[in-house]
Motif scaffolding. Structure first.
Motif, PDB file in Angstrom:
ATOM      1  N   SER A   2     -16.562  21.067   6.181  1.00  0.00           N
ATOM      2  CA  SER A   2     -15.550  20.072   6.516  1.00  0.00           C
ATOM      3  C   SER A   2     -15.280  19.136   5.341  1.00  0.00           C
ATOM      4  CB  SER A   2     -16.005  19.245   7.716  1.00  0.00           C
ATOM      5  OG  SER A   2     -17.154  18.480   7.379  1.00  0.00           O
ATOM      6  N   LYS A   3     -14.129  18.433   5.417  1.00  0.00           N
ATOM      7  CA  LYS A   3     -13.790  17.475   4.360  1.00  0.00           C
ATOM      8  C   LYS A   3     -14.816  16.355   4.265  1.00  0.00           C
ATOM      9  CE  LYS A   3      -8.775  18.228   4.436  1.00  0.00           C
ATOM     10  NZ  LYS A   3      -7.452  17.587   4.650  1.00  0.00           N
ATOM     11  N   SER A   4     -15.335  15.907   5.411  1.00  0.00           N
ATOM     12  CA  SER A   4     -16.337  14.835   5.386  1.00  0.00           C
ATOM     13  C   SER A   4     -17.615  15.299   4.705  1.00  0.00           C
ATOM     14  CB  SER A   4     -16.637  14.361   6.808  1.00  0.00           C
ATOM     15  OG  SER A   4     -17.171  15.416   7.601  1.00  0.00           O
ATOM     16  N   ALA A   5     -18.007  16.551   4.945  1.00  0.00           N
ATOM     17  CA  ALA A   5     -19.206  17.088   4.301  1.00  0.00           C
ATOM     18  C   ALA A   5     -19.011  17.207   2.795  1.00  0.00           C
ATOM     19  CB  ALA A   5     -19.563  18.445   4.901  1.00  0.00           C
ATOM     20  N   ARG A   7     -17.005  15.321   0.995  1.00  0.00           N
ATOM     21  CA  ARG A   7     -17.076  13.951   0.460  1.00  0.00           C
ATOM     22  C   ARG A   7     -18.514  13.464   0.367  1.00  0.00           C
ATOM     23  NH1 ARG A   7     -12.490  13.090   3.835  1.00  0.00           N
ATOM     24  NH2 ARG A   7     -13.824  12.184   5.449  1.00  0.00           N
ATOM     25  N   ASP A   8     -19.309  13.756   1.388  1.00  0.00           N
ATOM     26  CA  ASP A   8     -20.699  13.306   1.379  1.00  0.00           C
ATOM     27  C   ASP A   8     -21.497  14.003   0.274  1.00  0.00           C
ATOM     28  OD1 ASP A   8     -20.126  11.689   3.495  1.00  0.00           O
ATOM     29  OD2 ASP A   8     -20.990  13.009   5.021  1.00  0.00           O
ATOM     30  N   LYS A 109     -26.226  12.335  13.422  1.00  0.00           N
ATOM     31  CA  LYS A 109     -24.789  12.276  13.184  1.00  0.00           C
ATOM     32  C   LYS A 109     -24.542  12.179  11.686  1.00  0.00           C
ATOM     33  CE  LYS A 109     -23.970   9.939  17.599  1.00  0.00           C
ATOM     34  NZ  LYS A 109     -23.506   8.689  18.258  1.00  0.00           N
ATOM     35  N   ARG A 110     -23.280  12.174  11.322  1.00  0.00           N
ATOM     36  CA  ARG A 110     -22.941  12.164   9.896  1.00  0.00           C
ATOM     37  C   ARG A 110     -23.565  10.970   9.177  1.00  0.00           C
ATOM     38  NH1 ARG A 110     -17.292  10.412   7.137  1.00  0.00           N
ATOM     39  NH2 ARG A 110     -17.936  10.728   4.978  1.00  0.00           N
ATOM     40  N   GLU A 111     -23.474   9.760   9.784  1.00  0.00           N
ATOM     41  CA  GLU A 111     -24.023   8.566   9.128  1.00  0.00           C
ATOM     42  C   GLU A 111     -25.520   8.692   8.919  1.00  0.00           C
ATOM     43  OE1 GLU A 111     -22.163   8.581  11.785  1.00  0.00           O
ATOM     44  OE2 GLU A 111     -20.419   7.265  11.511  1.00  0.00           O
ATOM     45  N   THR A 413     -21.826   2.261   5.279  1.00  0.00           N
ATOM     46  CA  THR A 413     -21.905   2.850   3.941  1.00  0.00           C
ATOM     47  C   THR A 413     -22.411   1.834   2.931  1.00  0.00           C
ATOM     48  OG1 THR A 413     -20.057   4.326   4.463  1.00  0.00           O
ATOM     49  CG2 THR A 413     -20.617   4.034   2.139  1.00  0.00           C
TER      50      THR A 413
END
Length: 547
Positions: A2-5, A7-8, A109-111, A413
Motif C-alpha cells: 500500500s501507499k502508506s506502507a 511511505r513508512d 495498527k499502522r501507528e 508521528t
C-alpha cells in the motif's frame, strides 16, 4: 504494498540514514571489529571464504557469516575500510526495522507498527552495535526475524511441518551468525510460550522432528567444511571454552557488580523506547485499563522473549549486555502495544495529553541545551568543527524550537519520531567528540600502527605477533602480513633467508611467559628494538623488534 506502507518504509530508510551513516567511517576499529576485519581481509586475499583465518590460524570461536558480509561489501566498493566494513551492520538494522514493521501487522495498527520499527532503530544499545563491524547487528536481525516468523506461523495455524521446517531452517542458517546463541534464544522462548499456552504437545510433534532434521542437515554441511581444518574434539572444545568464559567470575565481587550493573545497562541500552512507559507508572487510571494489552498476542510473546532469556545472561558473570540485544525489537513491540493503548485513551483521559505536552516541551528544552553544551565542548577542547556537526547542532536547535511551538497539540508521528531522532543526533555528536579526543592520544591504536608502518624495514614481508588477540586494534592496521606465534622459542625456527624478520609483543606477555622462554628472548637470540610505545594499562608497552 500500500501507499502508506511505502511511505513508512521510506521514512524508516531516511531515519536509518540519519541515525547510522554520519561519521560511520570516522573511528578506528575497536572492540571485536579487528577480528571481523582481519578475517574478511584474509578471505579477500586468499579466496578462501569457508574457513575463517586470523593471523594465520583457524578462528573457530565464531562462524563466518559476518565476515562474508564485510568481505562482500568491501569487494563491491573496491576497498576494505571502516565505512565499507560497517555498512553491512547498517543495512541489517534497516532490515530488522522493516521486518518488525511487516511481521507485526497481525497485532498492531499502522501507528503501532511504525512506532515499533522506529524504536528498534533508535535504541542506544542497538545504534552502537548497528554502527560497528561486529556480529551483533546480524545476530539481532536473525534472532528477531526467526522468532517473529515462528509466532506468525503459529498464530496463522501453519501445518507443523511447514512451521517447524521454516523456523528451524532459519535457525540453522542463523547458526552461521554467532553460533549456539540462536538456539538458546529460540528454544528458551518457544518452550516458555508453549508452556504458558498449555500447548507443549506441539513441541513434540512430528513436524518438529522434521524441522530438527533440516537443522541438523545444515549444521552437518557447515561442520563438514570446518572439519577439513580441525578435529571434532578441538571444535567442540572451542565452543565449550566460550561458554565457560561467560560463566566464570573474574573475582569474588565481580558477580555481585554484574547483577547490579546488568539491568542498569539494559535500561540505558533500550532508551529512549522505555521512556514511553512512564505514563503507565505515573497514572493509576492508565494502569487500570492497561490490562487490555495482555489480550494482544504480540505483547505476551514479547514479554516471554524478554522474561525467558534475560535471567540466563543476567546470571552469567561474564555475559555482556550485547548478548541480550536481540530482545530489543521485542521491547519495542511491547512498548508499541502500550503506545497504541495510549492513543485510545488520549481523548478520554486528559492526563495523557498533558503528559506528552510536557514531555515534548522538556525534551525540546533539554536537547537545545545539550546542543549548546556540545558546541561549547567542541570550542573549548579545540575539536575540529565539521560541516556535518554544524548541521546536526543546527538541526537539533531547529527541531527543538519547532516542537516547542507545537507541543500544545502533539501528533502521534511527532511524538514517535522527534525523541528518537534527537537522541540519535546527540549520540552521534557525542561519538564524534569522543573520537576526535581519543585520536589525539599517543596510545590511540591507529596512530601506533601508522608509526610502526613507518619503521618497518622494506624487506620485512611478515610481522609475527607473540600471543593471541593481544592488540588486534593495532595489528589490523599494519600494512604487512601478520602471523601469530605463541613463544619466543618459535622465533629461532623461522627462516632467515627472506628479508628481515620482525616481531611484536607487549611487556605483559613477556612477564607472563615462562622463565625458559624469556631467557631465549633476552639471551639466546640476537635482536634489536626498533619501536616501543605504551599501549594500555593492562598490556604495558608494545615492542617491535627485528632479528
Amino acid at each position: 504494498m500500500s501507499k502508506s506502507a511505502i511511505r513508512d518504509c521510506s521514512l524508516l530508510i531516511l531515519l536509518t540514514a540519519i541515525i547510522y551513516l554520519p561519521f560511520l567511517g570516522l573511528s578506528a576499529w575497536h572492540g571485536n571489529e579487528p577480528i571481523r576485519v582481519i578475517i574478511a581481509r584474509e578471505m579477500l586475499h586468499s579466496g578462501n571464504w569457508l574457513m575463517p583465518i586470523l593471523h594465520g590460524e583457524p578462528y573457530l570461536a565464531k562462524p563466518p557469516m559476518m565476515n562474508w558480509l564485510i568481505a562482500a561489501s568491501s569487494s563491491l566498493f573496491g576497498e576494505l575500510n571502516e565505512w565499507t566494513g560497517r555498512l553491512p551492520s547498517v543495512l541489517l538494522m534497516l532490515f530488522t526495522g522493516i521486518s518488525v514493521y511487516f511481521l507485526t501487522g497481525r497485532w498492531l495498527k499502522r501507528e503501532g507498527r511504525l512506532f515499533a520499527a522506529i524504536m528498534t532503530l533508535s535504541m542506544l544499545g542497538i545504534i552502537k552495535k548497528g554502527r560497528a563491524a561486529e556480529i551483533e547487528a546480524l545476530n539481532i536481525f536473525v534472532i528477531s526475524s526467526v522468532l517473529l516468523v515462528w509466532i506468525n506461523g503459529y498464530i496463522s495455524r501453519w501445518k507443523p511441518v511447514a512451521l517447524w521446517g521454516v523456523a528451524l531452517s532459519l535457525v540453522g542458517v542463523g547458526f552461521l551468525s554467532k553460533g549456539p546463541q540462536v538456539f538458546l534464544f529460540f528454544y528458551m522462548t518457544i518452550l516458555a510460550y508453549l508452556l504458558l499456552r498449555k500447548q507443549i504437545s506441539f513441541f513434540f510433534s512430528k513436524g518438529h522432528g522434521l524441522g530438527l532434521a533440516l537443522l541438523l542437515l545444515i549444521l552437518a554441511a557447515y561442520s563438514a567444511v570446518i572439519l577439513q581444518w580441525t578435529t571434532v574434539d578441538h571444535y567442540i572444545q572451542s565452543w565449550i571454552g566460550e561458554g565457560i568464559t561467560k560463566a566464570e567470575a573474574e573475582h569474588s565481587l565481580s558477580f555481585l557488580t554484574h547483577l547490579i550493573e546488568y539491568p542498569l545497562e539494559g535500561i540505558g541500552s533500550f532508551m529512549p523506547c522505555l521512556m514511553f512507559l512512564i505514563p503507565l507508572l505515573l497514572y493509576r487510571d492508565v494502569r487500570q485499563g492497561a490490562r487490555a494489552v495482555f489480550t494482544n498476542e504480540a505483547f505476551v510473546f514479547s514479554l516471554i522473549v524478554i522474561g525467558a532469556n534475560f535471567p540466563l545472561y543476567w546470571l552469567l558473570p561474564n555475559a555482556r549486555f550485547r548478548h541480550f540485544l536481540p530482545a530489543g525489537p521485542f521491547v519495542a513491540i511491547a512498548v508499541a502495544v502500550v503506545f497504541e493503548y495510549y492513543l485510545t485513551k488520549m481523548e478520554t483521559f486528559s492526563g495523557l495529553k498533558i503528559f506528552f505536552r510536557r514531555f515534548l516541551k522538556i525534551s525540546a528544552i533539554l536537547t537545545v541545551l545539550s546542543a549548546a553544551a556540545a558546541a561549547a565542548v567542541i570550542i573549548i577542547r579545540d575539536i575540529t568543527f565539521s560541516y556535518t556537526v554544524f548541521f546536526m547542532l543546527a538541526g537539533i536547535v531547529f527541531l527543538g524550537i519547532l516542537v516547542l511551538g507545537r507541543s500544545h497539540s502533539p501528533g502521534t508521528t511527532l511524538i514517535s519520531v522527534y525523541v528518537p531522532v534527537v537522541t540519535a543526533l546527540i549520540f552521534l555528536i557525542h561519538s564524534y567528540i569522543e573520537v576526535q579526543y581519543e585520536s589525539r592520544r599517543e596510545n590511540y591504536p591507529r596512530n601506533i600502527a601508522q608509526e610502526i608502518n613507518l619503521v618497518l624495514p622494506d624487506d620485512a614481508e611478515i610481522v609475527y605477533e607473540l600471543g593471541y588477540r593481544r592488540f588486534l586494534a593495532v595489528t589490523c592496521y599494519i600494512n604487512r602480513e601478520v602471523r601469530q606465534i605463541n613463544k619466543f622459542a618459535e622465533l629461532k625456527r623461522l627462516n632467515h633467508g627472506k628479508g628481515k624478520i620482525c616481531f611484536i609483543f607487549d611487556t605483559r606477555f613477556l612477564n607472563s611467559s615462562s622463565e625458559r622462554d624469556r631467557n631465549i628472548l633476552l639471551n639466546e637470540i640476537r635482536w634489536k628494538k626498533i619501536y616501543s610505545r605504551y599501549f594500555k594499562g593492562s598490556r604495558g608497552d608494545i615492542i617491535m623488534g627485528t632479528l
